[in-house]
Scaffold this motif. Sequence first.
Motif, mmCIF file in Angstrom:
data_model
loop_
_atom_site.group_PDB
_atom_site.id
_atom_site.type_symbol
_atom_site.label_atom_id
_atom_site.label_comp_id
_atom_site.label_asym_id
_atom_site.label_seq_id
_atom_site.Cartn_x
_atom_site.Cartn_y
_atom_site.Cartn_z
ATOM 1 N N TYR A 80 0.811 -1.217 0.000
ATOM 2 C CA TYR A 80 0.000 0.000 0.000
ATOM 3 C C TYR A 80 0.846 1.270 0.000
ATOM 4 O O TYR A 80 0.442 2.284 -0.536
ATOM 5 N N THR A 81 2.037 1.206 0.620
ATOM 6 C CA THR A 81 2.876 2.401 0.720
ATOM 7 C C THR A 81 4.306 2.094 0.254
ATOM 8 O O THR A 81 4.738 0.936 0.246
ATOM 9 N N GLN A 82 5.014 3.146 -0.079
ATOM 10 C CA GLN A 82 6.419 3.030 -0.483
ATOM 11 C C GLN A 82 7.268 2.507 0.672
ATOM 12 O O GLN A 82 8.176 1.717 0.475
ATOM 13 N N GLU A 83 6.938 2.938 1.891
ATOM 14 C CA GLU A 83 7.696 2.498 3.065
ATOM 15 C C GLU A 83 7.561 0.992 3.294
ATOM 16 O O GLU A 83 8.537 0.319 3.623
ATOM 17 N N GLN A 84 6.338 0.458 3.143
ATOM 18 C CA GLN A 84 6.136 -0.985 3.282
ATOM 19 C C GLN A 84 6.927 -1.752 2.233
ATOM 20 O O GLN A 84 7.537 -2.786 2.523
ATOM 21 N N CYS A 85 6.921 -1.248 1.024
ATOM 22 C CA CYS A 85 7.649 -1.903 -0.064
ATOM 23 C C CYS A 85 9.149 -1.901 0.196
ATOM 24 O O CYS A 85 9.811 -2.930 0.046
ATOM 25 N N GLN A 86 9.691 -0.763 0.596
ATOM 26 C CA GLN A 86 11.127 -0.676 0.881
ATOM 27 C C GLN A 86 11.526 -1.594 2.035
ATOM 28 O O GLN A 86 12.577 -2.234 1.991
ATOM 29 N N ALA A 87 10.669 -1.659 3.062
ATOM 30 C CA ALA A 87 10.958 -2.544 4.199
ATOM 31 C C ALA A 87 10.965 -4.012 3.760
ATOM 32 O O ALA A 87 11.835 -4.788 4.166
ATOM 33 N N ALA A 88 10.014 -4.396 2.918
ATOM 34 C CA ALA A 88 9.966 -5.775 2.423
ATOM 35 C C ALA A 88 11.165 -6.071 1.524
ATOM 36 O O ALA A 88 11.741 -7.159 1.586
ATOM 37 N N GLY A 89 11.539 -5.117 0.699
ATOM 38 C CA GLY A 89 12.703 -5.314 -0.162
ATOM 39 C C GLY A 89 13.977 -5.492 0.639
ATOM 40 O O GLY A 89 14.788 -6.372 0.360
ATOM 41 N N ALA A 90 14.153 -4.667 1.672
ATOM 42 C CA ALA A 90 15.335 -4.781 2.517
ATOM 43 C C ALA A 90 15.324 -6.082 3.319
ATOM 44 O O ALA A 90 16.368 -6.698 3.532
ATOM 45 N N ALA A 91 14.156 -6.515 3.760
ATOM 46 C CA ALA A 91 14.061 -7.760 4.531
ATOM 47 C C ALA A 91 14.350 -8.984 3.674
ATOM 48 O O ALA A 91 14.817 -10.000 4.179
ATOM 49 N N GLY A 92 14.085 -8.907 2.374
ATOM 50 C CA GLY A 92 14.276 -10.056 1.495
ATOM 51 C C GLY A 92 15.599 -10.088 0.768
ATOM 52 O O GLY A 92 15.781 -10.886 -0.144
ATOM 53 N N VAL A 93 16.547 -9.252 1.147
ATOM 54 C CA VAL A 93 17.842 -9.205 0.468
ATOM 55 C C VAL A 93 18.523 -10.571 0.464
ATOM 56 O O VAL A 93 19.180 -10.931 -0.503
ATOM 57 N N ALA A 94 18.351 -11.358 1.514
ATOM 58 C CA ALA A 94 18.960 -12.696 1.563
ATOM 59 C C ALA A 94 18.367 -13.607 0.491
ATOM 60 O O ALA A 94 19.033 -14.525 0.014
ATOM 61 N N LEU A 95 17.124 -13.366 0.077
ATOM 62 C CA LEU A 95 16.486 -14.199 -0.949
ATOM 63 C C LEU A 95 16.833 -13.754 -2.365
ATOM 64 O O LEU A 95 17.154 -14.572 -3.215
ATOM 65 N N TRP A 96 16.722 -12.449 -2.643
ATOM 66 C CA TRP A 96 16.898 -11.994 -4.026
ATOM 67 C C TRP A 96 18.083 -11.070 -4.228
ATOM 68 O O TRP A 96 18.314 -10.596 -5.328
ATOM 69 N N GLY A 97 18.842 -10.814 -3.201
ATOM 70 C CA GLY A 97 20.015 -9.968 -3.342
ATOM 71 C C GLY A 97 19.656 -8.493 -3.267
ATOM 72 O O GLY A 97 18.498 -8.128 -3.065
ATOM 73 N N PRO A 98 20.631 -7.635 -3.460
ATOM 74 C CA PRO A 98 20.402 -6.200 -3.293
ATOM 75 C C PRO A 98 19.701 -5.542 -4.481
ATOM 76 O O PRO A 98 19.439 -4.349 -4.445
ATOM 77 N N ASN A 99 19.412 -6.281 -5.532
ATOM 78 C CA ASN A 99 18.800 -5.706 -6.730
ATOM 79 C C ASN A 99 17.285 -5.777 -6.657
ATOM 80 O O ASN A 99 16.665 -6.762 -7.065
ATOM 81 N N TYR A 100 16.679 -4.712 -6.142
ATOM 82 C CA TYR A 100 15.224 -4.603 -6.093
ATOM 83 C C TYR A 100 14.845 -3.134 -6.179
ATOM 84 O O TYR A 100 15.667 -2.257 -5.948
ATOM 85 N N PHE A 101 13.617 -2.865 -6.576
ATOM 86 C CA PHE A 101 13.110 -1.499 -6.559
ATOM 87 C C PHE A 101 11.601 -1.516 -6.394
ATOM 88 O O PHE A 101 10.941 -2.512 -6.669
ATOM 89 N N CYS A 102 11.061 -0.397 -5.928
ATOM 90 C CA CYS A 102 9.632 -0.249 -5.711
ATOM 91 C C CYS A 102 9.079 0.748 -6.727
ATOM 92 O O CYS A 102 9.679 1.797 -6.958
ATOM 93 N N SER A 103 7.955 0.385 -7.327
ATOM 94 C CA SER A 103 7.371 1.229 -8.357
ATOM 95 C C SER A 103 5.876 1.408 -8.101
ATOM 96 O O SER A 103 5.126 0.426 -8.069
#
Length: 72
Positions: free
Chosen positions: A38-61
């Motif tokens: 719902y928010t950019q903050e939630q997306c960024q938090a999920a992306g940072a939490a999943g770095v071990a799964l998909w690595g540092p390459n993620y973005f929120c759009s």
Amino acid sequence: MRQRIGLLAAAAVAILAPLGAATSASAAGEFHVSGVYYTQEQCQAAGAAGVALWGPNYFCSPANGFVYLYTH
């Protein structure tokens, strides 16, 4: 006869090997949706939490009132 089969097999490998490498190389450059928030903050938090799964390459759009998490 064995020499002909060997040449045929070598020719098949020479033709098919680059095709397989090209397919995997193009797939390596693709991003896909891993979550919708719902928010950019939630997306960024999920992306940072999943770095071990998909690595540092993620973005929120943001799109259509939601924020999509894309991972590599």
